[in-house]
Design a protein around this motif. Structure first.
Motif, short mmCIF file in Angstrom:
data_model
loop_
_atom_site.label_atom_id
_atom_site.label_comp_id
_atom_site.label_asym_id
_atom_site.label_seq_id
_atom_site.Cartn_x
_atom_site.Cartn_y
_atom_site.Cartn_z
N SER A 2 -8.11 -9.96 -11.33
CA SER A 2 -8.68 -8.85 -10.58
C SER A 2 -7.65 -8.32 -9.60
O SER A 2 -6.61 -8.92 -9.36
CB SER A 2 -9.94 -9.31 -9.83
OG SER A 2 -9.59 -10.23 -8.80
N GLY A 3 -7.93 -7.17 -9.01
CA GLY A 3 -6.99 -6.57 -8.07
C GLY A 3 -7.07 -7.13 -6.68
O GLY A 3 -6.28 -6.74 -5.81
N ARG A 4 -8.01 -8.04 -6.43
CA ARG A 4 -8.19 -8.59 -5.10
C ARG A 4 -8.12 -10.11 -5.10
O ARG A 4 -8.56 -10.77 -6.04
CB ARG A 4 -9.56 -8.17 -4.53
CG ARG A 4 -9.69 -6.66 -4.30
CD ARG A 4 -8.98 -6.23 -3.03
NE ARG A 4 -8.99 -4.79 -2.84
CZ ARG A 4 -10.00 -4.13 -2.25
NH1 ARG A 4 -11.06 -4.80 -1.84
NH2 ARG A 4 -9.95 -2.83 -2.10
N ARG A 342 3.24 -12.89 -3.41
CA ARG A 342 4.16 -13.20 -4.49
C ARG A 342 3.48 -14.06 -5.56
O ARG A 342 3.60 -13.78 -6.76
CB ARG A 342 5.39 -13.92 -3.92
CG ARG A 342 6.46 -14.25 -4.96
CD ARG A 342 7.75 -14.68 -4.27
NE ARG A 342 7.57 -15.96 -3.58
CZ ARG A 342 7.84 -17.14 -4.11
NH1 ARG A 342 8.31 -17.21 -5.36
NH2 ARG A 342 7.66 -18.26 -3.43
N TRP A 343 2.77 -15.10 -5.14
CA TRP A 343 2.08 -15.95 -6.10
C TRP A 343 1.00 -15.17 -6.84
O TRP A 343 0.83 -15.33 -8.06
CB TRP A 343 1.47 -17.16 -5.38
CG TRP A 343 2.43 -18.29 -5.21
CD1 TRP A 343 3.64 -18.26 -4.58
CD2 TRP A 343 2.26 -19.63 -5.70
NE1 TRP A 343 4.23 -19.50 -4.63
CE2 TRP A 343 3.42 -20.36 -5.31
CE3 TRP A 343 1.26 -20.28 -6.39
CZ2 TRP A 343 3.59 -21.71 -5.61
CZ3 TRP A 343 1.42 -21.64 -6.69
CH2 TRP A 343 2.58 -22.33 -6.31
N PHE A 344 0.29 -14.33 -6.14
CA PHE A 344 -0.81 -13.57 -6.75
C PHE A 344 -0.26 -12.56 -7.76
O PHE A 344 -0.74 -12.50 -8.90
CB PHE A 344 -1.59 -12.86 -5.65
CG PHE A 344 -2.73 -12.02 -6.15
CD1 PHE A 344 -3.82 -12.59 -6.79
CD2 PHE A 344 -2.72 -10.63 -5.98
CE1 PHE A 344 -4.88 -11.81 -7.24
CE2 PHE A 344 -3.77 -9.84 -6.42
CZ PHE A 344 -4.85 -10.44 -7.06
N ARG A 345 0.73 -11.81 -7.39
CA ARG A 345 1.26 -10.78 -8.28
C ARG A 345 2.03 -11.38 -9.45
O ARG A 345 2.16 -10.77 -10.51
CB ARG A 345 2.15 -9.81 -7.50
CG ARG A 345 1.38 -8.99 -6.46
CD ARG A 345 2.09 -7.71 -6.10
NE ARG A 345 1.41 -6.98 -5.04
CZ ARG A 345 0.35 -6.20 -5.22
NH1 ARG A 345 -0.18 -6.08 -6.44
NH2 ARG A 345 -0.21 -5.56 -4.21
N LEU A 379 -4.82 -6.17 -0.61
CA LEU A 379 -4.99 -7.36 -1.43
C LEU A 379 -6.30 -8.09 -1.19
O LEU A 379 -6.70 -8.91 -2.02
CB LEU A 379 -3.83 -8.34 -1.17
CG LEU A 379 -2.45 -7.89 -1.64
CD1 LEU A 379 -1.38 -8.83 -1.09
CD2 LEU A 379 -2.39 -7.85 -3.16
N PHE A 380 -6.95 -7.82 -0.07
CA PHE A 380 -8.17 -8.56 0.26
C PHE A 380 -9.23 -7.61 0.77
O PHE A 380 -8.94 -6.60 1.42
CB PHE A 380 -7.87 -9.63 1.32
CG PHE A 380 -8.97 -10.65 1.47
CD1 PHE A 380 -9.24 -11.54 0.46
CD2 PHE A 380 -9.75 -10.69 2.61
CE1 PHE A 380 -10.27 -12.47 0.58
CE2 PHE A 380 -10.77 -11.61 2.76
CZ PHE A 380 -11.04 -12.51 1.73
N ARG A 381 -10.47 -7.94 0.46
CA ARG A 381 -11.60 -7.07 0.80
C ARG A 381 -11.73 -6.85 2.30
O ARG A 381 -11.36 -7.72 3.10
CB ARG A 381 -12.90 -7.66 0.24
CG ARG A 381 -13.30 -8.97 0.91
CD ARG A 381 -14.69 -9.45 0.48
NE ARG A 381 -14.75 -9.92 -0.89
CZ ARG A 381 -14.46 -11.16 -1.27
NH1 ARG A 381 -14.05 -12.05 -0.37
NH2 ARG A 381 -14.55 -11.52 -2.53
N THR A 382 -12.31 -5.74 2.66
CA THR A 382 -12.68 -5.48 4.05
C THR A 382 -14.19 -5.58 4.25
O THR A 382 -14.66 -5.69 5.38
CB THR A 382 -12.20 -4.10 4.50
OG1 THR A 382 -12.74 -3.11 3.62
CG2 THR A 382 -10.68 -4.02 4.49
N GLU A 383 -14.94 -5.55 3.13
CA GLU A 383 -16.39 -5.76 3.16
C GLU A 383 -16.80 -6.50 1.90
O GLU A 383 -16.13 -6.40 0.87
CB GLU A 383 -17.15 -4.42 3.23
CG GLU A 383 -16.96 -3.64 4.52
CD GLU A 383 -17.57 -4.33 5.74
OE1 GLU A 383 -18.46 -5.18 5.53
OE2 GLU A 383 -17.16 -4.01 6.86
#
Length: 425
Positions: A2-4, A342-345, A379-383
């Motif tokens: 996923s993108g997040r 870096r690990w995520f991408r 990279l991370f949700r705000t809600e």
């Protein structure tokens, strides 16, 4: 992928470092009060983390001398956390070796229903003679038998959840979480795991591990996207790199040597008595990971460090910091965010099970500075997008496992035969 990112916090007593309870300004006994857990969970929820996670083992260790332990039972704690939060996921560690599947299915199913569909079960097979003695057994079962029982056990629990008509789960059923580092563990994770915690130190090996589990899931007829891989990540933060390094050095100084040696001896499966700090661990004492009798996951991590770096015993003890073998990142919030990105991408992780160096101060630093940086990078949700743990993780409800195991779980584990598996492996 996923993108997040997905991010959990592991509420591990005073922090993951062996000397965390001695850190200035830290209450070493805070983990024996419920406020310790509820306050961290509320902060995690405000930061929109996926879940809080509680490690546990069904044992009371009579030899606790150098560090406070996690002595509050996870479902008891998380029931209180559930009452004081609304969205954050709640993951409890419970043993497949020392529980009854029918009772556990009901207990976690009820908690999942009452929390609005926020529970996950971290399946562990439990290693160590202390737990065995606490259940009146003279020794622990071998590694393979523990994992065969775990597979059967999970299938029975999941089938019981799927059959519930009273008090159904708002998320379909609780999420099955597993840590699959050994050969047996990876087989179990591929078959039933939905979230898999790992202990990889190397980004290349982590990517290979993630690929292997996804392919393993495909072999079992599962959707590879139905597995979320979350390596453990220990963080040491400072406003400057020098400040973060100074904090790490202080934590190393606070680490009781006897605790560090005892923890490492338990991971390696042999005594360190008589071994000098300024010499490497003799190669003849080491075996291959799949032959280790304890936690093969952490044995593999430690052996990889030894093979790669050939550290002295003293250097190895400091590198691990009494924390078990998870990767440690030291730096500014921007540097830690760089590492996570870096690990995520690179495809090595879908997120992380974050284990701050010290609680609550290290977690406060992570939430106040790293999370906003990850959000700024998109990279991370705000809600939160939903209300359940499955919503947060982006997981559908998988099919019920086929039930192809033939052992009788009503028998005590020590009395059961190894059994054989029918069908595909």
């Amino acid at each position: 992928m996923s993108g997040r990112l997905h991010i959990n916090v592991n509420i591990l007593n005073a922090g993951v470092f062996g000397g965390s309870w001695r850190f200035p300004g830290t209450d070493g006994l805070a983990s024996y009060s419920i406020d310790h857990y509820t306050s961290i969970a509320k902060k995690a929820e405000a930061a929109k983390l996926d879940a809080v996670f509680l490690a546990d083992g069904p044992s009371l260790d009579p030899s606790v001398t150098h560090r406070t332990g996690n002595n509050l039972e996870p479902t008891t704690v998380l029931a209180r956390v559930a009452a004081q939060t609304e969205r954050i996921g709640l993951i409890a560690t419970l043993s497949s070796s020392y529980n009854d599947p029918v009772e556990l299915a009901r207990r976690l199913g009820d908690l999942d229903h009452l929390s609005g569909g926020r529970f996950g079960w971290n399946v562990v097979t439990t290693v160590g003679p202390i737990a065995a003695r606490n259940f009146g057994r003279t020794g622990e079962p071998d590694h393979g038998l523990r994992y065969r029982r775990a597979a059967e056990f999970v299938e029975q629990v999941v089938a019981a959840w799927a059959a519930r008509t009273d008090f159904p789960s708002p998320q379909g059923r609780p999420v099955v979480v597993q840590a699959g580092g050994s050969s047996d563990g990876k087989q179990l994770a591929s078959r039933v795991g939905e979230v898999v915690f790992s202990a990889e130190q190397d980004i290349r090996k982590a990517k290979g591990f993630r690929t292997e589990l996804r392919e393993g899931a495909r072999c079992f007829g599962r959707d590879p996207d139905g597995i979320v891989i979350l390596p453990g990540l220990s963080t040491v933060l400072g406003s400057t790199e020098a400040e973060a390094i100074e904090r790490r050095e202080l934590l190393d100084d606070l680490l009781p040597d006897a605790y560090a040696r005892g923890r490492l001896a338990g991971q390696l499966g042999f005594s360190l008595d008589g071994l000098a700090d300024d010499e490497p661990i003799p190669a003849e004492l080491l075996t291959e990971p799949d032959e280790a009798g304890g936690s093969q996951t952490f044995y593999r991590v430690v052996k990889d460090i030894i093979d790669r770096e050939n550290p002295t015993l003293g250097q190895l003890l400091k590198k691990l910091s009494g924390g078990g073998g998870h990767r440690i990142v030291v730096g500014t919030p921007e540097q830690v965010a760089d590492d996570i990105e870096r690990w995520f991408r690179h495809g090595a992780a879908d997120g992380f099970n974050v284990m701050p160096d010290v609680l609550p101060s290290g977690f406060n630093d992570f939430v106040d500075h790293v999370i906003p940086e990850l959000q700024r990078r998109g990279l991370f949700r705000t809600e939160y997008d939903g209300t359940t743990l499955r919503d947060h993780l982006g997981l559908d409800v998988p099919d019920v496992p086929a039930g192809v195991w033939d052992s009788d779980l009503s028998k005590p584990l020590a009395e059961r035969s190894h059994g054989t598996r029918r069908g595909n492996t």
